[in-house]
Design a protein around this motif. Structure first.
Motif, mmCIF file in Angstrom:
data_model
loop_
_atom_site.group_PDB
_atom_site.id
_atom_site.type_symbol
_atom_site.label_atom_id
_atom_site.label_comp_id
_atom_site.label_asym_id
_atom_site.label_seq_id
_atom_site.Cartn_x
_atom_site.Cartn_y
_atom_site.Cartn_z
ATOM 1 N N ASP A 273 0.887 -1.844 0.247
ATOM 2 C CA ASP A 273 -0.170 -0.305 0.106
ATOM 3 C C ASP A 273 1.464 1.179 0.049
ATOM 4 O O ASP A 273 1.542 1.734 1.109
ATOM 5 N N GLN A 292 -5.710 -2.259 2.415
ATOM 6 C CA GLN A 292 -5.623 -0.649 2.990
ATOM 7 C C GLN A 292 -4.272 -0.994 4.019
ATOM 8 O O GLN A 292 -4.706 -2.004 5.611
ATOM 9 N N SER A 301 -4.636 5.682 3.435
ATOM 10 C CA SER A 301 -4.650 4.537 2.001
ATOM 11 C C SER A 301 -4.215 4.770 1.005
ATOM 12 O O SER A 301 -4.744 6.110 0.928
#
Length: 373
Positions: A273, A292, A301
């Motif tokens: 991420d 996330q 995120s």
């Protein structure tokens, strides 16, 4: 009536190895798939050898023997040669006759080094997946990626400053207090990093910590790309450790599969991420189904609600965890938790061939091929 416990000596014995292997043995299906892939690679394998000199071990037999080493958790080439000496199943799979001599373990290892000259492991992986029976099992739209830590075959005592000579190697070095060559070492308070230190045993191995609170180890990073339909590995590679190695390797592995008009999906854990990684996937027509990472500052995120609201995102997050089964099998069965090899090339060959091409892909194929489509 009780049978007699006497050994009957026979001067001649006619043993048909083909008849000794049961018709339902899973190695029969695996051997057919392997032979089909090796026949495709025939010209590439021939290019590795000179037309002069004494004949070496046939590359086909060499690769089949390496597969058995992974299937049956054989720790070394010496033990593999011992098993080939008396195991009829091993002889049948490799292609040795009942009276054929077995190679010396050092000869086997030296011939295996020839495979480092070319990307034989990647070619074998492509040939297996391109088979007419295997190709129908693969997904061309949904993939998952992950990485794992491969501990190097090097001691932490070998991780020393670059300008420092190796301890105990000089003529005027005093003997250790314990009386052996493995001197005592105390690293408390000493700052060590890859910028100032290097391993004298394996210079390619770097110091790396997998997560917060975990110990740092000399290691490599293995990367794998899995298709989501059957859970087969379609690409794999091994690199030196770094903070961005997993994301860079993921981009390199997914790029050839993204060359299509329709977008594809890529599932990954929260370690992927990152905004630059997500943006790069978007430019390649790949939908980033990345978990996330909400533990960052202010819970930001790179994956927003436009991605997480789709049912496909939840499916990718559920299926992507199957790649951990492959990493666990590779380390527990195939012996790659800490391979007894040095150098990124040698460890990379073992990782790509043993994990991606050979063992993990070939073991479930007999059951997958027997299941109706």
């Amino acid at each position: 009536m009780r049978g007699s416990d006497e050994r009957t000596g026979v001067l001649f014995s006619h043993v048909d190895l083909e008849a000794r292997v049961p018709a339902v043995h899973p190695l029969r299906v695996i051997r057919d798939l392997v032979n089909e892939a090796l026949s495709v690679m025939g010209s590439d394998l021939s290019a590795l050898y000179s037309g002069l000199g004494r004949p070496s071990i046939a590359p086909e037999k060499l690769l089949r023997a390496m597969l058995l080493q992974a299937f049956y958790s054989i720790r070394s080439e010496r033990q593999l040669m011992e098993r080939l000496e008396f195991d009829l199943l091993f002889r049948w799979f490799v292609g040795l006759g009942i009276d054929d001599p077995v190679w010396d373990h050092s000869t086997f290892s030296k011939n295996g080094d020839r495979l480092l000259a070319d990307d034989v492991a990647a070619q074998f992986l492509s040939a297996v997946l391109a088979g007419r029976c295997v190709k129908r099992l693969l997904s061309s739209e949904h993939f998952s990626v992950d990485g794992t830590l491969i501990q190097a075959w090097a001691s932490m005592k070998s991780f020393r400053p670059v300008e420092e000579p190796e301890r105990g190697s000089g003529p005027n070095e005093p003997p250790s207090a314990s009386g052996g060559r493995n001197a005592e070492a105390d690293f408390r308070g000493e700052k060590r990093s890859n910028a100032t230190h290097a391993s004298t045993t394996d210079p390619d191995a770097k110091l790396y910590r997998k997560g917060p609170g975990m110990e740092a180890r000399l290691a490599f990073l293995g990367h794998a790309l899995m298709e989501n339909r059957s859970g087969l590995i379609v690409d794999a590679c091994l690199t030196t450790v770094s903070g961005h190695a997993e994301r860079v390797a993921a981009l390199v592995m997914i790029e050839p599969h993204a060359d299509r008009p329709r977008p594809i999906t890529l599932g990954a854990d929260r370690g992927y991420d990152a905004s630059d990684f997500v943006n790069e996937l978007g430019s390649m027509n790949v939908r980033p189904h990345v978990a996330q990472n909400l533990t960052r500052c202010r819970g930001r995120s790179a994956i927003d609600g436009r991605t997480t609201r789709h049912p496909g995102y939840a499916a990718s997050q559920r299926i992507r965890k199957r790649i951990e089964e492959g990493f666990g099998w590779m380390k527990a069965v195939a012996g790659l938790e800490r391979p007894k090899l040095r150098g990124v090339d040698r460890v990379g060959l073992a990782f790509t061939f043993t994990f991606a091409a050979a063992a993990y892909n070939l073991v479930p194929l007999p059951k997958l091929l027997a299941t109706p489509a």
